[in-house]
Design an enzyme around this catalytic site. Structure first.
Site: not given
Length: 265
Positions: A13, A15, A206
């Site tokens: 990922d 961000d 996250d």
């Protein structure tokens, strides 16, 4: 993965995984150590892919590193942006046109937010922010006076607007995104693994949107590892991950260690 790096796909990922979460999403930048580790891995493994809700070109732009390798320097990198609806590869972005509902959401969002008594951010102001991603719009509450309270107020009206426009909502870390249906990070990763004939896979994320990618790793039937870039804001993902590290710095350290293990095999 270490014994057969040519068959490995490394997925990440952006961000919160490669880049720290910041109050204004436009200020996000890749951790230079993560970019350097991916640049090493790109020359060692079958493929490196970034799967992100960001527009693919934005991830590349925010992945520039002064004086060192940036994301555009990762050998063979593919970025699947907008949850897989866009693809950046070899400096070129390909994508279908946005659905018509996006234009309506773009026009109505500021009016809707104001009607709920929530101020919009201006330059440096606190309030609710709208991030226009072209084919999706994200409403951020991180800079609101009461971020969690603003999120609760917005949740139902945004879900209703999404349903009326044929779109869907994607919740995240103090953000609700309205985006096209039919694609998520799991489906994007499924297709990429098949395309590359992967023989093993690692995915690091996250946030709640990364759960679909975790599920894709597991249903692939391949030797796989899921990595959580841990934060105090999202705790549920860690319980579902094979490996938990401390934020983007931890992801960078893990990727660097993996590159070192492959180089030293």
């Amino acid at each position: 993965m270490i014994a057969d790096p040519g068959g490995a796909v490394i997925g990440v990922d952006f961000d919160g995984t490669l880049s720290p979460i910041v109050p204004d999403p436009a200020d996000a930048r890749v951790d230079p150590r993560a970019a350097a580790a991916l640049a090493r891995l790109g020359g060692l493994v079958g493929a490196v892919v970034i799967v992100t809700g960001r527009p693919a070109a934005t991830a590349i732009a925010y992945g520039e590193v002064a004086g060192g390798p940036g994301l555009a320097d990762v050998p063979g990198l593919v970025v699947l942006g907008q949850y897989g609806l866009e693809r950046w590869e070899d400096g070129r972005v390909t994508s279908p046109p946005p659905p018509p509902g996006v234009a309506r959401v773009r026009a109505e969002l500021p009016i809707l937010i104001a009607s709920l008594g929530l101020p919009l951010t201006g330059d440096g102001d606190s309030g609710v922010g709208i991030e226009d991603k072209g084919r999706a719009l994200a409403v951020h509450t991180r800079r609101a006076a009461d971020p969690e309270g603003a999120l609760r107020v917005l949740r139902e009206p945004l879900a209703k607007l999404a349903a009326e426009t044929g779109l869907t909502v994607e919740p995240g870390r103090l953000v609700i995104e309205i985006r096209p249906t039919g694609m998520d990070k799991g489906r994007a990763l499924d297709a990429f693994l098949a395309e590359r004939g992967a023989r093993s896979v690692l995915f690091a994320g996250d946030d709640l949107g990364d759960l679909a990618a975790f599920e894709a790793v597991r249903r692939s039937g391949l030797p796989g590892v899921t990595v959580c870039s841990a934060s105090a804001e999202v705790t549920g993902l860690a319980a579902l991950a094979d490996v938990v590290v401390e934020g983007p710095a931890g992801v960078a350290a893990l990727l660097s260690a993996l590159a070192g293990a492959v180089e030293g095999r």
